[in-house]
Design an enzyme around this catalytic site. Structure first.
Site, short mmCIF file in Angstrom:
data_model
loop_
_atom_site.label_atom_id
_atom_site.label_comp_id
_atom_site.label_asym_id
_atom_site.label_seq_id
_atom_site.Cartn_x
_atom_site.Cartn_y
_atom_site.Cartn_z
CE LYS A 32 37.81 29.46 -48.44
NZ LYS A 32 36.93 28.53 -49.12
CB THR A 33 39.45 24.19 -50.85
OG1 THR A 33 38.80 25.45 -50.98
CG2 THR A 33 38.62 23.14 -51.56
CG ASP A 219 34.19 26.76 -47.99
OD1 ASP A 219 35.00 27.37 -47.26
OD2 ASP A 219 34.36 26.63 -49.22
CD GLU A 220 34.31 31.38 -49.02
OE1 GLU A 220 34.50 32.27 -48.17
OE2 GLU A 220 35.07 31.20 -49.99
CD GLN A 250 39.50 36.32 -47.80
OE1 GLN A 250 39.30 36.30 -49.01
NE2 GLN A 250 40.15 35.35 -47.19
NE ARG A 603 41.47 38.20 -53.23
CZ ARG A 603 41.34 37.11 -52.50
NH1 ARG A 603 41.03 35.97 -53.07
NH2 ARG A 603 41.54 37.14 -51.19
#
Length: 744
Positions: A32-33, A219-220, A250, A603
């Site tokens: 995503k970044t 973002d987020e 998430q 993770r």
């Protein structure tokens, strides 16, 4: 110039869809970044957008700094005009220019947590609120939650009708805001709430920033609260070019005010929005992703998607159920040690768990096995305030000559004993060459104290009572007595905050530690318990640099990745928690817990091990639990290991989940001797040689137990385990560095 041929089809679509509202559902590890930075470059290079008209906003300074660096590298000239910032920093910049439009000076102060506590303390005193019943932190938590939903004191008061407790909260909220306004100050929640208020009150200011930020990226987005959503909605309402990136699967910060409906209902708020799903994962193996997909599919309140990868299947997920929490921690320590000896690196491993209190056993086993570790998002278990407070009480009861311990807890809980009183007692003690506690016992004889000396009497009486109880109570019973008589836990319960709940969990774990010590020690004593704890408590920040195993909660792990992950404590009652299972809103709470499990699974890059325990000590009592329902949601063909039900999981190699040497309560805690070696050959670390002035067969003297004969010396972990047969007290096992034995 940015290159776009390295993007996959969905990423490229997200980068090049620049007009209108866009929701990018970015699954874990989907880049995503990378999409956000390329999208920024694309706006400038291909669409001719002025960098001045672009805003990228996120939550933490660290995330903003990383995005800033990547955008600067990619865009180059003009990048400095782009606002890459956090929500709070954005609002500060706006309010510094226009706060006077809503009745504040633009040089307003920003109050931190300590400032807030001080104000709340004064308000409670003025309103004659008993802070033993209604804690300051509880009021601050309520006010923060109200501001997250843009509820001002007037609206809050209207909703409090007929509810006495809420009416009291409304009164405090009104007073709190009045003090802040009088002081020309704002707290962190105000920064966002007041900016929204400014935009709604002054359309000229709103229009100025709408013209400035024609293209907004968030973002987020799944972590936004109601106030943050409204801020973004207002800014984007003129041009509508709003791109939000997030993953509803998430969304794990409900306890901080995050509102998952912001992302789930995005198309309702922005009817013509485009939705693009990034489902290709570049982080994990297929088996790990299939397990994560299977678990999260059980949530109803989510957007449908499934992570996939073109990487191989990888190892199956290792599942292991143990008889106890100790065996679980011991297995993890030994397994990491084995893999590192086979050529791995400590930095490749992470242990994730639901609650901070779970770190204690892992810390102790890692120290015993000489495994370097680092606690992320937390502090050493024995360095936490509540644990240090309890240890200070126990040290004072065991040895009142410890001035540091006495002074730590003399005013915990508050007894009205101020710094001036303490200094006068210390001065008298120094003058008379006695301990601080001995001076406190005769406070009425200290001429400089006056009436303040009477405040010391209840404390001294309490310690003397506890000292007499220590002769017949076990350590765990003594701890419970301290907690009951001081009201320590009741004060935390009154705070009614997530932080206070975590501290209570840590206290429960400390009681469990004391209980296990009593079961394992041949002759359990308060002194012996403090000796054992000291060997762990004094070792903090074991290693500097990156060569360590990471210990962290699942909430802290979001956004990180590790080649090898241990997901510990997967038991119903722990994860998901009893509070979740028994909640009035259990279905919604369970979905939040399942999302947390999904975060934990994703993770892992190459190897995931899930562990659970049949029994675990909670508040000194043995609790039996079944395997977490989340484990049962993973298809059996993705797992290798053994389930407690006796149901065999398909696996390439038969694995035994139970550690062969830990079959009884005594064995569960006793420190494991590694190997018998000549004393002179043992080193505690690479640079320091440790040697003893005695050997087996020598007579030695101990400051408490007197004289005895050394029967055995074993090297284990970071120290020697020395067995001594004392003339008066029988056989004792102790660590050499703490025992300070002297050869007779």
């Amino acid at each position: 110039m940015a290159t776009y041929d390295t993007l996959n089809d969905r990423q490229y679509e997200a980068v090049t869809t620049t007009e209108g509202a866009l929701l990018i559902i970015a699954g874990a590890g989907s880049g995503k970044t990378r999409v956000l930075t390329h999208r920024t470059a694309y706006l400038i290079e291909e669409r001719g957008v002025n960098p001045y008209n672009i805003m990228a906003i996120t939550f933490t300074n660290k995330a903003a700094a990383e995005m800033r660096e990547r955008i600067d590298d990619m865009v180059g000239f003009g990048a400095e005009s782009i606002w890459v910032t956090t929500f709070h920093s954005t609002c500060v910049r706006i309010l510094r220019r226009f706060a006077d439009r809503i009745g504040y000076d633009t040089n307003f102060s920003i109050y931190d947590a300590d400032d807030q506590k001080q104000i709340m303390k004064e308000i409670c005193k003025r309103l004659q609120i008993d802070t033993k019943i209604y804690k300051e932190k509880m009021f601050l938590n309520v006010i923060s939650s109200a501001k997250d939903t843009l509820t001002d004191p007037t609206e809050f008061a209207l909703s409090a009708s007929g509810d006495f407790a809420k009416q009291r909260q409304a009164q405090v909220y009104r007073e709190y805001q009045a003090v802040l306004k009088k002081n020309n100050a704002m707290d962190f929640d105000d920064l966002i709430m007041k900016t929204v208020e400014l935009f709604k009150a002054d359309l000229e200011v709103l229009d100025y920033y709408q013209e400035r930020f024609k293209y907004i990226m968030v973002d987020e987005y799944q972590d936004t609260n109601t106030a943050q959503f409204e801020l973004i909605r207002l800014l984007a309402s003129k041009y509508g070019n709003l791109c939000v990136v997030g993953d509803d699967d998430q969304s794990i910060y409900k306890f901080r005010g995050a509102n998952i409906k912001n992302i789930l209902n995005f198309e309702s708020y922005f009817p013509h929005a485009t939705v693009i799903k990034l489902e290709q994962n570049y982080r994990s193996t297929k088996n790990i992703l299939d397990a994560a997909n299977s678990v999260i599919a059980n949530n109803i309140g989510r957007k449908q998607k499934a992570l996939w990868t073109d990487q191989g299947a990888g190892e199956k997920i290792h599942f292991k159920q143990f008889d106890s929490g100790y065996e679980e921690a011991d297995y993890v320590a030994r397994d990491i040690d084995k893999h590192v000896r086979e050529g791995g690196s400590y930095s490749e491993y992470a242990v994730l768990y639901r609650t901070n209190a779970q770190s204690r056993m892992f810390e102790e086993r890692f120290i015993a096995e000489n495994i370097p570790y680092k606690l992320v998002g937390g502090v050493n278990f024995y360095a936490r305030k509540e644990i240090k407070d309890l240890l200070a009480y126990l040290k004072t009861i065991d040895n009142a000559q410890d001035d540091l311990a006495v002074k730590r807890i003399i005013n915990i809980p508050k007894r009205g004993i101020g710094a001036a009183t303490i200094n006068k007692v210390q001065a008298f003690a120094d003058e008379q060459e006695m301990s601080f506690y001995d001076a406190a016992k005769i406070a009425e004889e200290i001429p400089t104290l006056g009436r303040a000396g009477a405040k010391l009497t209840p404390f001294v009486n309490f310690i003397q009572t506890m000292r007499s109880k220590a002769n017949f109570l076990s350590v765990s019973e003594l701890v419970k007595n301290i907690l009951e008589d001081t009201g320590y836990v009741k004060e935390l319960e009154a705070e009614d905050t997530p932080e206070a709940d975590a501290r209570i969990e840590n206290i429960d774990e400390f009681i469990s530690k004391a209980t296990i010590y009593e079961e394992s020690a041949e002759n359990p004593t308060l002194s012996g318990f403090l000796e054992e704890v000291a060997l762990v408590a004094d070792i903090d920040d074991v290693v500097e640099g990156s060569e360590y195993v990471v210990l962290m909660t699942l909430h802290s792990a979001k956004g990180l990745e590790f080649p090898n992950v241990y997901l510990a404590g997967l038991e119903d009652g722990l994860f998901p928690s009893y509070m979740t299972i028994a909640s009035d809103n259990a279905d919604e709470e369970m979905e939040e817990e399942r999302r947390l499990c999904y975060v934990g699974i994703t993770r892992a890059m190459k190897r995931l091990t899930i562990t659970s325990a049949k029994m675990r000590m909670v508040r000194g009592e043995t609790r039996f639990s079944k395997v977490s329902r989340f484990v049962s949601e993973i298809p059996l063909d993705l797992l290798s290991g053994t389930v407690a039900t006796g149901k065999s999981i398909p696996r390439e190699e038969k694995e035994q989940a139970v550690s062969p040497f830990a079959n009884s309560a005594k064995q569960i805690l006793r420190e494991k001797p590694i190997v018998k070696v000549p004393v002179k050959a043992f080193t505690t670390n690479a640079t320091e040689q440790m040697s003893l002035a005695y050997q087996e067969g020598d007579r030695v003297h101990h400051m408490k137990f007197g004289e005895g004969v050394v029967k055995q010396i074993l090297a284990g972990g970071r120290d020697y385990e020395v067995t001594v047969d004392f003339d008066r007290f029988g056989t004792k096992k102790m660590f050499a560095s703490f025992a300070k034995l002297k050869k007779v």
